[in-house]
Enzyme design. Structure first.
Site, PDB file in Angstrom:
ATOM      1  N   CYS A   1     -12.942  -5.847  -9.198  1.00  0.00           N
ATOM      2  CA  CYS A   1     -11.493  -5.669  -9.031  1.00  0.00           C
ATOM      3  C   CYS A   1     -11.177  -4.619  -7.966  1.00  0.00           C
ATOM      4  O   CYS A   1     -10.036  -4.515  -7.528  1.00  0.00           O
ATOM      5  CB  CYS A   1     -10.828  -5.348 -10.367  1.00  0.00           C
ATOM      6  SG  CYS A   1     -11.744  -4.153 -11.303  1.00  0.00           S
TER       7      CYS A   1
ATOM      8  N   TRP B   1     -16.540 -10.745 -17.396  1.00  0.00           N
ATOM      9  CA  TRP B   1     -17.919 -11.164 -17.115  1.00  0.00           C
ATOM     10  C   TRP B   1     -18.497 -10.514 -15.862  1.00  0.00           C
ATOM     11  O   TRP B   1     -19.678 -10.677 -15.583  1.00  0.00           O
ATOM     12  CB  TRP B   1     -17.985 -12.700 -16.979  1.00  0.00           C
ATOM     13  CG  TRP B   1     -16.921 -13.225 -16.062  1.00  0.00           C
ATOM     14  CD1 TRP B   1     -15.727 -13.785 -16.431  1.00  0.00           C
ATOM     15  CD2 TRP B   1     -16.912 -13.199 -14.632  1.00  0.00           C
ATOM     16  NE1 TRP B   1     -14.978 -14.097 -15.326  1.00  0.00           N
ATOM     17  CE2 TRP B   1     -15.683 -13.749 -14.206  1.00  0.00           C
ATOM     18  CE3 TRP B   1     -17.811 -12.768 -13.657  1.00  0.00           C
ATOM     19  CZ2 TRP B   1     -15.327 -13.879 -12.860  1.00  0.00           C
ATOM     20  CZ3 TRP B   1     -17.459 -12.882 -12.321  1.00  0.00           C
ATOM     21  CH2 TRP B   1     -16.247 -13.435 -11.930  1.00  0.00           C
TER      22      TRP B   1
ATOM     23  N   GLU C   1      -7.106  -2.491 -17.470  1.00  0.00           N
ATOM     24  CA  GLU C   1      -7.709  -2.495 -16.126  1.00  0.00           C
ATOM     25  C   GLU C   1      -7.569  -3.917 -15.611  1.00  0.00           C
ATOM     26  O   GLU C   1      -8.379  -4.777 -15.943  1.00  0.00           O
ATOM     27  CB  GLU C   1      -9.189  -2.115 -16.183  1.00  0.00           C
ATOM     28  CG  GLU C   1      -9.483  -0.745 -16.719  1.00  0.00           C
ATOM     29  CD  GLU C   1      -9.103   0.363 -15.758  1.00  0.00           C
ATOM     30  OE1 GLU C   1      -8.660   0.064 -14.615  1.00  0.00           O
ATOM     31  OE2 GLU C   1      -9.233   1.526 -16.142  1.00  0.00           O
ATOM     32  N   LEU C   2      -6.552  -4.160 -14.799  1.00  0.00           N
ATOM     33  CA  LEU C   2      -6.234  -5.541 -14.427  1.00  0.00           C
ATOM     34  C   LEU C   2      -6.598  -5.806 -12.961  1.00  0.00           C
ATOM     35  O   LEU C   2      -7.330  -5.052 -12.355  1.00  0.00           O
ATOM     36  CB  LEU C   2      -4.754  -5.810 -14.730  1.00  0.00           C
ATOM     37  CG  LEU C   2      -4.343  -5.414 -16.172  1.00  0.00           C
ATOM     38  CD1 LEU C   2      -2.865  -5.659 -16.412  1.00  0.00           C
ATOM     39  CD2 LEU C   2      -5.175  -6.147 -17.210  1.00  0.00           C
TER      40      LEU C   2
ATOM     41  N   GLU D   1      -5.765 -12.150  -5.548  1.00  0.00           N
ATOM     42  CA  GLU D   1      -7.095 -11.549  -5.636  1.00  0.00           C
ATOM     43  C   GLU D   1      -8.131 -12.644  -5.368  1.00  0.00           C
ATOM     44  O   GLU D   1      -8.134 -13.672  -6.042  1.00  0.00           O
ATOM     45  CB  GLU D   1      -7.275 -10.959  -7.043  1.00  0.00           C
ATOM     46  CG  GLU D   1      -8.473 -10.062  -7.153  1.00  0.00           C
ATOM     47  CD  GLU D   1      -8.558  -9.368  -8.518  1.00  0.00           C
ATOM     48  OE1 GLU D   1      -8.031  -9.903  -9.505  1.00  0.00           O
ATOM     49  OE2 GLU D   1      -9.176  -8.289  -8.580  1.00  0.00           O
TER      50      GLU D   1
ATOM     51  N   GLY E   1      -9.634  -7.237 -17.316  1.00  0.00           N
ATOM     52  CA  GLY E   1      -9.607  -8.666 -17.015  1.00  0.00           C
ATOM     53  C   GLY E   1      -8.441  -8.989 -16.110  1.00  0.00           C
ATOM     54  O   GLY E   1      -7.934  -8.116 -15.381  1.00  0.00           O
ATOM     55  N   SER E   2      -8.001 -10.234 -16.178  1.00  0.00           N
ATOM     56  CA  SER E   2      -6.954 -10.679 -15.263  1.00  0.00           C
ATOM     57  C   SER E   2      -5.591 -10.099 -15.655  1.00  0.00           C
ATOM     58  O   SER E   2      -5.343  -9.797 -16.821  1.00  0.00           O
ATOM     59  CB  SER E   2      -6.880 -12.204 -15.278  1.00  0.00           C
ATOM     60  OG  SER E   2      -6.523 -12.643 -16.571  1.00  0.00           O
TER      61      SER E   2
ATOM     62  N   LYS F   1     -14.981  -7.673 -27.948  1.00  0.00           N
ATOM     63  CA  LYS F   1     -15.101  -9.104 -27.645  1.00  0.00           C
ATOM     64  C   LYS F   1     -15.487  -9.222 -26.172  1.00  0.00           C
ATOM     65  O   LYS F   1     -14.660  -9.076 -25.280  1.00  0.00           O
ATOM     66  CB  LYS F   1     -13.768  -9.841 -27.857  1.00  0.00           C
ATOM     67  CG  LYS F   1     -13.948 -11.353 -27.756  1.00  0.00           C
ATOM     68  CD  LYS F   1     -12.739 -12.102 -27.254  1.00  0.00           C
ATOM     69  CE  LYS F   1     -12.693 -12.302 -25.776  1.00  0.00           C
ATOM     70  NZ  LYS F   1     -13.799 -13.050 -25.159  1.00  0.00           N
ATOM     71  N   PRO F   2     -16.787  -9.456 -25.915  1.00  0.00           N
ATOM     72  CA  PRO F   2     -17.190  -9.610 -24.513  1.00  0.00           C
ATOM     73  C   PRO F   2     -16.792 -10.992 -23.992  1.00  0.00           C
ATOM     74  O   PRO F   2     -16.467 -11.885 -24.778  1.00  0.00           O
ATOM     75  CB  PRO F   2     -18.714  -9.470 -24.562  1.00  0.00           C
ATOM     76  CG  PRO F   2     -19.112  -9.761 -25.967  1.00  0.00           C
ATOM     77  CD  PRO F   2     -17.908  -9.643 -26.848  1.00  0.00           C
ATOM     78  N   ALA F   3     -16.842 -11.158 -22.674  1.00  0.00           N
ATOM     79  CA  ALA F   3     -16.552 -12.470 -22.093  1.00  0.00           C
ATOM     80  C   ALA F   3     -17.558 -13.485 -22.626  1.00  0.00           C
ATOM     81  O   ALA F   3     -18.744 -13.181 -22.753  1.00  0.00           O
ATOM     82  CB  ALA F   3     -16.633 -12.389 -20.575  1.00  0.00           C
TER      83      ALA F   3
HETATM   84  P1  ADP Z   1     -11.331 -13.565 -15.689  1.00  0.00           P
HETATM   85  O1  ADP Z   1     -10.372 -14.328 -14.841  1.00  0.00           O
HETATM   86  O2  ADP Z   1     -11.999 -12.432 -15.016  1.00  0.00           O
HETATM   87  O3  ADP Z   1     -12.243 -14.408 -16.516  1.00  0.00           O
HETATM   88  P2  ADP Z   1      -9.782 -13.135 -18.035  1.00  0.00           P
HETATM   89  O4  ADP Z   1      -8.628 -12.207 -18.136  1.00  0.00           O
HETATM   90  O5  ADP Z   1      -9.547 -14.583 -18.191  1.00  0.00           O
HETATM   91  O6  ADP Z   1     -10.426 -12.767 -16.651  1.00  0.00           O
HETATM   92  O7  ADP Z   1     -10.937 -12.710 -19.040  1.00  0.00           O
HETATM   93  C1  ADP Z   1     -11.245 -11.388 -19.392  1.00  0.00           C
HETATM   94  C2  ADP Z   1     -11.540 -11.336 -20.864  1.00  0.00           C
HETATM   95  O8  ADP Z   1     -10.376 -11.735 -21.569  1.00  0.00           O
HETATM   96  C3  ADP Z   1     -12.653 -12.274 -21.346  1.00  0.00           C
HETATM   97  O9  ADP Z   1     -13.359 -11.651 -22.389  1.00  0.00           O
HETATM   98  C4  ADP Z   1     -11.870 -13.462 -21.873  1.00  0.00           C
HETATM   99  O10 ADP Z   1     -12.574 -14.192 -22.855  1.00  0.00           O
HETATM  100  C5  ADP Z   1     -10.690 -12.779 -22.489  1.00  0.00           C
HETATM  101  N1  ADP Z   1      -9.499 -13.600 -22.666  1.00  0.00           N
HETATM  102  C6  ADP Z   1      -9.053 -14.611 -21.896  1.00  0.00           C
HETATM  103  N2  ADP Z   1      -7.897 -15.102 -22.403  1.00  0.00           N
HETATM  104  C7  ADP Z   1      -7.610 -14.387 -23.521  1.00  0.00           C
HETATM  105  C8  ADP Z   1      -6.553 -14.392 -24.478  1.00  0.00           C
HETATM  106  N3  ADP Z   1      -5.534 -15.247 -24.395  1.00  0.00           N
HETATM  107  N4  ADP Z   1      -6.597 -13.501 -25.485  1.00  0.00           N
HETATM  108  C9  ADP Z   1      -7.611 -12.617 -25.575  1.00  0.00           C
HETATM  109  N5  ADP Z   1      -8.632 -12.559 -24.717  1.00  0.00           N
HETATM  110  C10 ADP Z   1      -8.631 -13.428 -23.690  1.00  0.00           C
END
Ligand code: ADP
Length: 485
Positions: A291, A157, A257-258, A388, A235-236, A181-183
C-alpha cells in the site's frame, strides 16, 4: 510439498483457545502457490460459531493476562520473537509459497515482522499514565492506561506475516487478547506464528486464529460481537469503510490501514541515480503489491527523459519468475484477477494517450504473472492516476512548477505514503508539511520500520502501527479524580 526443517509449522486447522481444531463449517478449501498454481495444502474453513467461541475464550483469557506485569508480558513476547528468528527459513518458505514473493524478500518480511514483536515487548513496559496539575487544591488528578478489551484483527495477503505481528504484538503487550482473521489466500504464515507463540508460552486464548472462505460472515461475527472492543484492519478502502460502518453499532474503536496512491516526486535538482534507486525499491518490491508502493511518478519536465531512461535501464534488470527460484526479483501477483485488474489500468492509460516504454504484456510464465511496466505521458484523467495499481506498473507524469507538483500529489482521496527527491532543504520542509500523507519519504524509497509510526490520513485510514504511538491504539485512557485531599 514444502520441505521444512520443522514440518509441524505447517498448520491447516484453526487455532482457538490454544488448540488446533477443524472449522465449524465442516468444509475445507485449497491453499494454492500463485507461482505454480499447485495446491500447497487443504485448509479447514471456520465460520461465525468459531469466531464467537474464540472471542468468548479471549475475554476469559484476558482477565488474567491484563493483571500480569508488563515485564512478564514482555518476556513472553521476547521469547516469541526469538522463536520466529530461529525459524526464519521455514517461515520464509511458507510465506513465499502461499504469497509468491521471492525468498529473499520473504526473509526480509519475517525480520521486519519480528521486529514489531521485539519493539512491543519493549514498549509494554512504557505504557505510562500522567499526574495532572489540578486547578482545585483539594484534588489530585491522574490518568491510567488500560487494555481496551478483546481485539479483532483482519489482515490482507500482501504481508501475511508482518500484518499479523504489527497488530498482535501491541495488543498482547497492552494486555489485550486478539482474534485474527487472516486473508483466506495466505493463512499459513499466520498459523505458523500462532504455533510459535504457543511454544513461547503464551497462555491459551490470548491469540486465536479463525480462517474461512466466507470473509463476510467471519467479519460480521467479529464486528457484531459486543465483547470485541476494537477492530484493527489492513486491506482495501472499500472493505475498510464497510467495517467501520459495522463497528458503529457497538461503537468499537477502529484502526484502519487502507489503500494508498503514493506520489513519487522527482525535482530537477534531485540526484537522479538515487531517485531511480528509490523508485525501483518503492515500486517493484512485492511485485508492486504494497500500500506504500509508488503509484504515480511525478517528474520535472527538464529531467523527465533522463529519469525515464535510467529507470527503464534498471527495471530491465528485474527477473520475473517463481519466487522460490534463485535470482528471481519479481514474483507472481496474488491471482489472475489481480493481473487482469492491473492490465485493465494499463490498457485504459494507453487508450487515453500513455506510451508504453516497457512491459505491459502477458508472459508465458503463467496467468498470475505481469511484466514490470513503465508508462510515460500519463495524465490525471487516466484511471491509473486515480486508482491503486497493486502491480509492477510505473506511470510517469510530467510537471513544470512546484505548485503543480503539490497539486498533482494531493489530488487523491488517499493519503498514506509519499516520496520526494530534491536537494533543496526549504522545499523539503514545504513538501513535508504540505503533502497530505501520513508518511513522507525524503530522498528515500523505503520508509517502513517498527520504530516509526505507519499509517495514513484522508481515506487511507486512521491509527498508527509501530513506534511509541502504536500501543495507544490498544489502550483506553482512564481519568481518576481524587478529592478530599
Ligand atoms: P484485498 O483487495 O487486498 O484483498 P480486501 O480488503 O478485500 O483487500 O481484503 C483484506 C482482508 O479483508 C482479507 O482478510 C479479506 O478476507 C477481508 N475481507 C474482505 N471482505 C470482507 C468483509 N466484507 N468483511 C470482513 N472482512 C473482509
Amino acid at each position: 510439498m514444502l520441505s521444512l526443517n520443522d514440518p509441524l509449522l505447517l498448520k491447516t486447522q484453526l487455532f482457538i483457545n490454544g488448540e488446533w481444531v477443524d472449522g465449524g463449517s465442516g468444509s475445507s478449501f485449497p491453499i494454492v502457490d500463485p507461482a505454480t498454481g499447485l495446491q500447497i495444502c487443504e485448509m479447514t474453513s471456520g465460520n461465525k460459531n468459531d469466531v464467537n467461541f474464540a472471542v468468548h475464550c479471549a475475554q476469559n483469557a484476558m482477565q488474567k493476562w491484563r493483571q500480569t506485569t508488563a515485564k512478564n508480558r514482555a518476556e513472553i513476547l521476547k521469547h516469541w520473537y526469538a522463536l520466529v528468528m530461529e525459524n526464519i527459513d521455514d517461515l520464509a518458505l511458507i510465506l513465499s509459497a502461499e504469497q509468491g514473493k521471492p525468498i529473499a524478500e520473504a526473509k526480509g518480511e519475517i525480520q521486519y515482522g519480528a521486529a514489531y514483536i521485539e519493539w512491543f515487548a519493549e514498549e509494554a513496559k512504557r505504557v505510562y499514565g500522567d499526574i495532572i496539575p489540578s486547578n482545585n487544591a483539594n484534588q489530585r488528578l491522574l490518568t491510567i492506561k488500560q487494555p481496551i478489551g478483546v481485539v479483532a484483527a483482519i489482515t490482507p495477503w500482501n504481508f501475511p506475516n508482518a500484518m499479523i505481528t504489527r497488530k498482535v504484538a501491541p495488543a498482547l503487550a497492552a494486555g489485550c487478547a486478539v482474534v485474527v482473521k487472516p486473508a483466506e489466500a495466505t493463512p499459513l504464515s499466520a498459523l505458523a506464528l500462532a504455533e510459535l507463540a504457543r511454544r513461547a508460552g503464551l497462555p491459551k486464548g490470548l491469540f486465536s486464529i479463525v480462517v474461512g472462505v466466507d470473509a463476510i460472515e467471519i467479519g460480521k461475527a467479529l464486528t457484531d460481537h459486543s465483547l470485541v472492543r476494537k477492530l484493527s484492519f489492513t486491506g482495501s478502502t472499500k472493505v475498510g469503510k464497510l467495517l467501520i460502518k459495522q463497528c458503529a453499532d457497538s461503537v468499537k474503536k477502529t484502526s484502519m490501514e487502507l489503500g494508498g496512491n503514493a506520489p513519487f516526486i522527482v525535482f530537477e535538482d534531485a540526484d537522479i541515480d538515487k531517485a531511480v534507486q528509490g523508485a525501483m525499491a518503492s515500486k517493484f518490491r512485492n511485485a508492486g503489491q504494497t500500500c506504500v508502493c509508488a503509484n504515480r511518478f511525478l517528474v520535472h519536465s527538464s529531467i523527465y527523459q533522463e529519469f525515464t531512461d535510467k529507470f527503464v535501464e534498471q527495471a530491465k534488470k528485474l527477473k520475473v519468475g517463481n519466487g522460490a527460484k534463485e535470482n528471481v526479483t519479481v514474483g507472481p501477483l496474488i491471482n489472475a484477477s489481480a493481473v487482469q485488474n492491473v492490465h485493465s489500468l494499463v490498457l485504459d492509460a494507453q487508450k487515453n494517450g500513455a506510451i508504453k516504454v516497457m512491459g505491459g504484456e502477458a508472459t508465458e510464465l503463467g496467468e498470475n504473472f505481469y511484466l514490470p511496466t513503465i508508462l510515460t505521458h500519463v495524465t490525471p484523467a487516466m484511471r491509473i492516476f486515480n486508482e491503486e495499481i497493486f502491480g509492477p506498473v510505473a506511470p510517469i507524469v510530467a510537471f513544470d512548477t512546484e505548485e503543480q507538483a503539490l497539486e498533482l500529489a494531493n489530488a487523491t482521496e488517499a493519503g498514506l505514503a509519499s516520496y520526494l527527491y530534491t536537494q533543496n532543504y526549504a522545499r523539503i520542509w514545504r513538501f513535508s508539511e504540505n503533502l497530505e500523507n501520513g508518511i513522507v519519504g525524503v530522498n528515500e524509497g523505503i520508509i517502513s520500520s517498527e520504530v516509526a509510526p505507519f499509517g495514513g490520513i484522508k481515506e487511507s485510514g486512521n491509527g498508527r502501527e509501530g513506534s511509541k504511538y502504536g500501543i495507544d491504539d490498544y489502550v483506553e485512557i482512564k481519568y481518576v479524580c481524587m478529592g478530599g485531599i
